[in-house]
Design a protein around this motif. Sequence first.
Motif, PDB file in Angstrom:
ATOM      1  N   ILE A 128      50.677  44.015  27.068  1.00  0.00           N
ATOM      2  CA  ILE A 128      50.121  45.687  27.148  1.00  0.00           C
ATOM      3  C   ILE A 128      48.624  45.242  28.013  1.00  0.00           C
ATOM      4  O   ILE A 128      48.489  45.831  27.963  1.00  0.00           O
ATOM      5  CB  ILE A 128      50.406  46.695  26.759  1.00  0.00           C
ATOM      6  N   ALA A 129      47.950  44.260  26.936  1.00  0.00           N
ATOM      7  CA  ALA A 129      46.592  43.854  26.801  1.00  0.00           C
ATOM      8  C   ALA A 129      46.604  43.534  28.284  1.00  0.00           C
ATOM      9  O   ALA A 129      45.273  44.055  28.871  1.00  0.00           O
ATOM     10  CB  ALA A 129      45.780  43.420  25.988  1.00  0.00           C
ATOM     11  N   ILE A 130      47.065  42.516  28.742  1.00  0.00           N
ATOM     12  CA  ILE A 130      47.197  41.597  29.916  1.00  0.00           C
ATOM     13  C   ILE A 130      47.180  43.274  31.007  1.00  0.00           C
ATOM     14  O   ILE A 130      46.360  42.712  32.524  1.00  0.00           O
ATOM     15  CB  ILE A 130      47.948  40.797  30.027  1.00  0.00           C
ATOM     16  N   ALA A 131      48.376  43.444  30.651  1.00  0.00           N
ATOM     17  CA  ALA A 131      48.378  44.602  32.388  1.00  0.00           C
ATOM     18  C   ALA A 131      47.238  46.143  32.138  1.00  0.00           C
ATOM     19  O   ALA A 131      46.776  46.343  33.348  1.00  0.00           O
ATOM     20  CB  ALA A 131      49.480  45.174  31.673  1.00  0.00           C
ATOM     21  N   ALA A 132      47.277  45.901  30.641  1.00  0.00           N
ATOM     22  CA  ALA A 132      45.748  46.857  30.783  1.00  0.00           C
ATOM     23  C   ALA A 132      44.770  46.168  31.453  1.00  0.00           C
ATOM     24  O   ALA A 132      43.789  47.333  32.722  1.00  0.00           O
ATOM     25  CB  ALA A 132      45.455  47.577  30.005  1.00  0.00           C
ATOM     26  N   ALA A 133      43.930  45.627  31.398  1.00  0.00           N
ATOM     27  CA  ALA A 133      43.124  44.795  31.825  1.00  0.00           C
ATOM     28  C   ALA A 133      43.275  44.273  33.135  1.00  0.00           C
ATOM     29  O   ALA A 133      41.935  45.232  34.228  1.00  0.00           O
ATOM     30  CB  ALA A 133      42.653  43.174  31.672  1.00  0.00           C
ATOM     31  N   VAL A 134      44.536  44.177  33.508  1.00  0.00           N
ATOM     32  CA  VAL A 134      44.795  43.422  35.260  1.00  0.00           C
ATOM     33  C   VAL A 134      44.132  45.046  36.123  1.00  0.00           C
ATOM     34  O   VAL A 134      43.828  45.071  37.221  1.00  0.00           O
ATOM     35  CB  VAL A 134      46.074  43.480  35.535  1.00  0.00           C
ATOM     36  N   TYR A 135      45.412  45.755  35.284  1.00  0.00           N
ATOM     37  CA  TYR A 135      45.223  47.404  36.023  1.00  0.00           C
ATOM     38  C   TYR A 135      44.285  48.028  36.305  1.00  0.00           C
ATOM     39  O   TYR A 135      43.483  48.853  37.219  1.00  0.00           O
ATOM     40  CB  TYR A 135      46.037  48.928  34.600  1.00  0.00           C
ATOM     41  N   ALA A 150      41.498  46.514  36.636  1.00  0.00           N
ATOM     42  CA  ALA A 150      40.228  45.812  37.859  1.00  0.00           C
ATOM     43  C   ALA A 150      41.251  46.495  38.929  1.00  0.00           C
ATOM     44  O   ALA A 150      39.668  46.654  39.829  1.00  0.00           O
ATOM     45  CB  ALA A 150      40.725  44.246  37.533  1.00  0.00           C
ATOM     46  N   VAL A 151      42.298  46.262  39.513  1.00  0.00           N
ATOM     47  CA  VAL A 151      43.030  46.868  40.553  1.00  0.00           C
ATOM     48  C   VAL A 151      42.403  48.968  40.712  1.00  0.00           C
ATOM     49  O   VAL A 151      42.131  48.719  41.818  1.00  0.00           O
ATOM     50  CB  VAL A 151      44.601  47.085  40.642  1.00  0.00           C
ATOM     51  N   GLY A 152      42.346  49.940  39.910  1.00  0.00           N
ATOM     52  CA  GLY A 152      41.917  50.647  40.407  1.00  0.00           C
ATOM     53  C   GLY A 152      40.142  51.256  39.799  1.00  0.00           C
ATOM     54  O   GLY A 152      40.085  51.702  41.077  1.00  0.00           O
ATOM     55  N   ILE A 153      39.309  49.696  39.905  1.00  0.00           N
ATOM     56  CA  ILE A 153      37.919  49.968  40.044  1.00  0.00           C
ATOM     57  C   ILE A 153      37.664  50.050  41.455  1.00  0.00           C
ATOM     58  O   ILE A 153      36.840  49.995  42.031  1.00  0.00           O
ATOM     59  CB  ILE A 153      37.041  48.466  39.110  1.00  0.00           C
ATOM     60  N   VAL A 154      38.486  48.427  41.632  1.00  0.00           N
ATOM     61  CA  VAL A 154      38.786  48.180  43.668  1.00  0.00           C
ATOM     62  C   VAL A 154      39.432  49.601  44.529  1.00  0.00           C
ATOM     63  O   VAL A 154      38.390  50.109  44.878  1.00  0.00           O
ATOM     64  CB  VAL A 154      39.422  47.016  43.662  1.00  0.00           C
ATOM     65  N   HIS A 155      40.015  49.841  44.175  1.00  0.00           N
ATOM     66  CA  HIS A 155      40.684  51.183  44.644  1.00  0.00           C
ATOM     67  C   HIS A 155      39.371  52.117  44.552  1.00  0.00           C
ATOM     68  O   HIS A 155      39.644  53.130  45.468  1.00  0.00           O
ATOM     69  CB  HIS A 155      42.255  51.577  43.876  1.00  0.00           C
ATOM     70  N   TYR A 156      38.764  52.296  43.607  1.00  0.00           N
ATOM     71  CA  TYR A 156      38.135  53.474  43.675  1.00  0.00           C
ATOM     72  C   TYR A 156      36.704  53.522  44.397  1.00  0.00           C
ATOM     73  O   TYR A 156      36.051  54.551  45.199  1.00  0.00           O
ATOM     74  CB  TYR A 156      37.185  53.672  42.045  1.00  0.00           C
ATOM     75  N   PHE A 203      47.852  43.417  48.988  1.00  0.00           N
ATOM     76  CA  PHE A 203      48.184  42.751  47.551  1.00  0.00           C
ATOM     77  C   PHE A 203      47.743  42.862  46.581  1.00  0.00           C
ATOM     78  O   PHE A 203      48.212  42.254  45.226  1.00  0.00           O
ATOM     79  CB  PHE A 203      46.654  41.046  47.828  1.00  0.00           C
ATOM     80  N   LEU A 204      46.661  43.692  46.270  1.00  0.00           N
ATOM     81  CA  LEU A 204      46.701  44.747  45.248  1.00  0.00           C
ATOM     82  C   LEU A 204      47.213  44.905  44.372  1.00  0.00           C
ATOM     83  O   LEU A 204      48.637  45.178  43.681  1.00  0.00           O
ATOM     84  CB  LEU A 204      45.506  45.717  45.335  1.00  0.00           C
ATOM     85  N   PHE A 205      48.850  45.448  45.644  1.00  0.00           N
ATOM     86  CA  PHE A 205      50.117  46.693  45.387  1.00  0.00           C
ATOM     87  C   PHE A 205      50.653  45.411  44.981  1.00  0.00           C
ATOM     88  O   PHE A 205      51.226  45.700  43.412  1.00  0.00           O
ATOM     89  CB  PHE A 205      50.262  46.571  46.808  1.00  0.00           C
TER      90      PHE A 205
END
Length: 210
Positions: free
Chosen positions: A78-85, A87-93, A125-127
Amino acid sequence: PHTWASYWFSLGLATIGAAVFAMCRFRDSKVPQEAVIGLIYAIAAAMAILLIDKAPHGAEQLKDILTGSILWVKWRSIAIAAAVYSAVGIVHYIYRDKFMLISTDPEAAMQKGLNVRAWDFLFFFLFGVVITLSVDVAGVLIVFVFLVAPAIMAVSITDRLPSQLLIGWGLGLLVTVLWLIASYIWDLPTGPAIIGCYAVVVVLLSGLLY
């Protein structure tokens, strides 16, 4: 299964897929990009079944790939997923305007001088990063329902993007949590139970709206 090696193999293939999808966008293409994505998905699924058919305990591994083990996920995952998601969310924003433009009006994006294929590749790629991490926990079926069902419900209710996001997130969270609890209490396979509930909710919502 469920090792870093399998994750990096998956992400590597997802990256190749992102490049293929990005290269498949043409101005005068007779075949929609969505059709190419659907075809590659079907071929990849078929190849996975063929390969796993020859593996020891192949049937159990196939079930695991399809339905996952979301009820028993570890806090580390869960911690790994939260960090990765995040980071991806920040790039998308940060690049939200460009992503929206290449998705809704690629012709206008080309006229503005955007390298549509490069931005397509980044998007896919982010997807792929999110998908490969999610499938390992939740399984293929539920991940793809998460991608589509909340969005269908949201766009059925409103045309405003901010409201669509809030409705999609809210309904997605509510349906998922309720059926996680229900599947645990009634000892049902988690993924199929949640998917079935989404199907019912989408049908009921469509009946109410239309």
